[in-house]
Design an enzyme around this catalytic site. Structure first.
Site, mmCIF file in Angstrom:
data_model
loop_
_atom_site.group_PDB
_atom_site.id
_atom_site.type_symbol
_atom_site.label_atom_id
_atom_site.label_comp_id
_atom_site.label_asym_id
_atom_site.label_seq_id
_atom_site.Cartn_x
_atom_site.Cartn_y
_atom_site.Cartn_z
ATOM 1 N N GLY A 146 0.759 -1.239 0.000
ATOM 2 C CA GLY A 146 0.000 0.000 0.000
ATOM 3 C C GLY A 146 0.789 1.288 0.000
ATOM 4 O O GLY A 146 0.204 2.363 -0.174
ATOM 5 N N GLU A 169 3.786 -6.879 1.563
ATOM 6 C CA GLU A 169 3.223 -7.232 0.246
ATOM 7 C C GLU A 169 3.208 -6.017 -0.679
ATOM 8 O O GLU A 169 2.160 -5.624 -1.180
ATOM 9 C CB GLU A 169 1.775 -7.748 0.420
ATOM 10 C CG GLU A 169 1.619 -8.925 1.364
ATOM 11 C CD GLU A 169 0.149 -9.213 1.719
ATOM 12 O OE1 GLU A 169 -0.745 -8.410 1.363
ATOM 13 O OE2 GLU A 169 -0.110 -10.245 2.348
ATOM 14 N N ARG A 200 -6.107 3.739 -15.347
ATOM 15 C CA ARG A 200 -6.077 4.462 -14.062
ATOM 16 C C ARG A 200 -6.651 5.876 -14.143
ATOM 17 O O ARG A 200 -7.425 6.266 -13.272
ATOM 18 C CB ARG A 200 -4.663 4.472 -13.462
ATOM 19 C CG ARG A 200 -4.142 3.068 -13.118
ATOM 20 C CD ARG A 200 -2.822 3.101 -12.357
ATOM 21 N NE ARG A 200 -2.963 3.765 -11.089
ATOM 22 C CZ ARG A 200 -2.574 5.009 -10.840
ATOM 23 N NH1 ARG A 200 -1.966 5.718 -11.760
ATOM 24 N NH2 ARG A 200 -2.777 5.531 -9.660
ATOM 25 N N TYR A 255 -9.812 5.984 -11.661
ATOM 26 C CA TYR A 255 -9.654 6.635 -10.356
ATOM 27 C C TYR A 255 -9.343 8.123 -10.485
ATOM 28 O O TYR A 255 -8.851 8.712 -9.530
ATOM 29 C CB TYR A 255 -8.475 6.052 -9.573
ATOM 30 C CG TYR A 255 -8.256 4.570 -9.575
ATOM 31 C CD1 TYR A 255 -9.132 3.711 -8.900
ATOM 32 C CD2 TYR A 255 -7.125 4.024 -10.169
ATOM 33 C CE1 TYR A 255 -8.879 2.349 -8.857
ATOM 34 C CE2 TYR A 255 -6.863 2.657 -10.119
ATOM 35 C CZ TYR A 255 -7.749 1.831 -9.466
ATOM 36 O OH TYR A 255 -7.487 0.489 -9.411
ATOM 37 N N CYS A 295 -14.532 5.216 -27.614
ATOM 38 C CA CYS A 295 -15.761 6.005 -27.641
ATOM 39 C C CYS A 295 -16.355 6.162 -26.251
ATOM 40 O O CYS A 295 -17.402 5.586 -25.937
ATOM 41 C CB CYS A 295 -16.756 5.340 -28.581
ATOM 42 S SG CYS A 295 -16.024 5.120 -30.196
ATOM 43 N N TYR A 312 -0.384 -1.512 -12.172
ATOM 44 C CA TYR A 312 -1.799 -1.364 -12.514
ATOM 45 C C TYR A 312 -1.956 -0.709 -13.886
ATOM 46 O O TYR A 312 -2.850 0.104 -14.100
ATOM 47 C CB TYR A 312 -2.547 -0.607 -11.399
ATOM 48 C CG TYR A 312 -2.322 -1.245 -10.042
ATOM 49 C CD1 TYR A 312 -2.864 -2.492 -9.760
ATOM 50 C CD2 TYR A 312 -1.509 -0.650 -9.069
ATOM 51 C CE1 TYR A 312 -2.629 -3.119 -8.542
ATOM 52 C CE2 TYR A 312 -1.259 -1.272 -7.857
ATOM 53 C CZ TYR A 312 -1.822 -2.497 -7.595
ATOM 54 O OH TYR A 312 -1.578 -3.116 -6.399
HETATM 55 C C1 LIG Z 1 -3.249 -4.888 -3.908
HETATM 56 C C2 LIG Z 1 -2.724 -5.561 -2.705
HETATM 57 C C3 LIG Z 1 -1.390 -5.373 -2.321
HETATM 58 C C4 LIG Z 1 -0.459 -4.422 -3.026
HETATM 59 O O1 LIG Z 1 -0.845 -3.097 -2.878
HETATM 60 P P1 LIG Z 1 0.114 -1.930 -3.432
HETATM 61 O O2 LIG Z 1 -0.652 -0.709 -3.136
HETATM 62 O O3 LIG Z 1 0.281 -2.161 -4.884
HETATM 63 O O4 LIG Z 1 1.400 -2.019 -2.686
HETATM 64 C C5 LIG Z 1 -0.939 -6.076 -1.227
HETATM 65 N N1 LIG Z 1 -1.753 -6.926 -0.530
HETATM 66 C C6 LIG Z 1 -3.035 -7.118 -0.879
HETATM 67 C C7 LIG Z 1 -3.861 -8.052 -0.091
HETATM 68 C C8 LIG Z 1 -3.567 -6.450 -1.970
HETATM 69 O O5 LIG Z 1 -4.849 -6.638 -2.288
#
Ligand SMILES: *Cc1c(COP(=O)(O)O)cnc(C)c1O
Length: 420
Positions: A241, A275, A314, A318, A344, A372
């Protein structure tokens, strides 16, 4: 903006040692281009920041799942965070180790669970009581034990775009943190599952560290409560994140982010899993697109380019802002352009009100397109998806060929009576 991997030499933009004008002439546009060096450096920032602790960096495959991207991370020893059986197969095809895979996702299918059990993944991040029971039943059938963590929803506001915020009470993700202890107790009694960790992921493109540290504090309260009951966990998975600076906005560095979290864990020897997706690949990629024509109305100047929302969604999805820069800088008078594609839909734009000097035929680079980007591309308007290139120093590898038109309907059929 243009990070490691991309630089301007004289007037022209290069990816490592590759001239992007030449690359686009050879391979056509739209074209995704990734820098291997930039991906590796971004990954190594995590490794370095976590060197003092037991840890595993599980790259979030969904951010960019090209085999070459996965392969270059696997070679560095990365783990992977997957959300489907398809991603599991990709990771294995790219040389990733199953024992370093964590499986996230709010709705895992029984087939995906079986496949992951057979592969022998590191951990299932379980998102509900129902999933826990289902996994237990399937593991028993397969004569396996599923290592699990519970993905708790800490009810923290990630202060990001509502579509990519996942840690609030009313989001579909995770288990209410107040209900987690009871579910851990149940998990201990259930056959076929073995709780080894705790997991969370509160959203994407977070621009400050506060929500991460708030989350960790809530998780630590839970971990301590579980310890009181004799439930000890081997790992703490803090999700992904961390945001990236698409423009010149301030963004915490990987080091600041990791340091702020590990500071709250002094004296606690729990293995850490992260992650990260976007923060590893976003700035390592660009999308090249060519200006087809220019069109001015009374109020607006439009640059009509050959890439569209189907190639990079994107901005449309968003309202995301990504920088758009000329590959070769030219002299002349600049104007404010809306950079729009051929699809379109009024929502089909890559950028609005961009101050640029443009002529038809110019090549533009949309930066920050490594995450993404291609993975969210579609065939809307029967547009074949772009090719992907990975640059490694002075070599440009085609790591995905451009889709052909006939591939678009390869699985389709006319009705029998329509072809008499
Ligand atoms: C999308 C996601 C991530 C990665 O998020 P980033 O913002 O790209 O770092 C990690 N863990 C889970 C469970 C996700 O759904």
């Amino acid at each position: 903006m243009i990070e490691d991997g991309f630089e301007r030499r004289a007037q022209t933009l290069f990816c490592e040692s590759i001239n992007l004008e030449h690359l686009a002439s050879t391979h056509g546009t739209p074209l995704y281009v990734y820098s291997r060096r930039a991906i590796e450096r971004a990954y190594m920032r995590y490794e370095t920041a976590l060197a003092a602790r037991r840890h595993l960096i599980c790259y979030a495959v969904k951010a960019n799942s090209n085999l070459a991207v996965l392969n270059c991370l696997a070679r560095l020893g990365a783990g992977f965070d997957i959300v489907s059986g398809g991603e599991l197969e990709r990771v294995i095809a790219a040389g990733g180790e199953p024992s370093k895979i964590v499986f996230s996702g709010v709705c895992k299918s029984p087939e995906d669970m079986r496949q992951a059990l057979t592969a022998g993944i590191r951990c299932f991040n379980v998102e509900s009581a129902a999933e826990l029971h289902q996994l237990s039943a399937i593991a028993c059938e397969e004569n396996k034990i599923a290592p699990i963590s519970l993905r708790v929803n800490p009810d923290v506001d990630a202060r990001t775009h509502p579509y990519i915020s996942t840690g609030l009470k009313d989001n579909k993700f995770g288990i209410d943190i107040a209900l987690a202890p009871e579910l851990y107790r149940q998990a201990l009694l259930l056959e076929g599952v073995h709780p080894i960790g705790i997991d969370c992921h509160i959203g994407s493109q977070l621009q400050s560290i506060g929500p991460f540290t708030d989350t960790l504090e809530r998780l630590l309260v839970l971990i301590e409560a579980l310890e009181q009951e004799g439930i000890t966990l081997e790992h703490l998975d803090l999700g992904g994140g961390l945001g990236v600076a698409y423009g010149n906005e301030a963004m915490p560095s990987v080091k600041d982010y990791i340091d702020a979290l590990t500071a709250k864990l002094t004296g606690r020897d729990i293995a850490l899993i992260f992650e990260p997706g976007r923060s590893i690949v976003a700035m390592a990629g660009i999308m090249l697109t060519r200006v087809n024509s220019l069109k001015s109305t009374q109020d607006k100047h439009f640059a009509l380019v050959d890439a569209a929302m189907n190639d990079l969604i994107r901005p449309a999805l968003y309202s995301a802002w990504q920088d758009i820069v000329p590959v070769t800088q030219r002299e002349g008078e600049s104007r404010r352009w809306d950079v729009v594609g051929p699809v379109c839909e009024t929502g089909d734009f890559l950028g609005k009100d961009r101050q640029l000097i443009l002529s038809p035929g110019d090549l533009l680079a949309v930066t920050g397109a490594g995450a993404y980007g291609f993975v969210m591309a579609s065939n809307y308007n029967s547009r074949p998806r772009p090719a992907e290139i990975m640059v490694d120093n002075d070599t440009a590898h085609v790591v995905r060929t451009r889709e052909t038109r006939s591939q678009l309907w390869a699985g389709e059929q006319c009705l029998p009576e329509a072809i008499q």
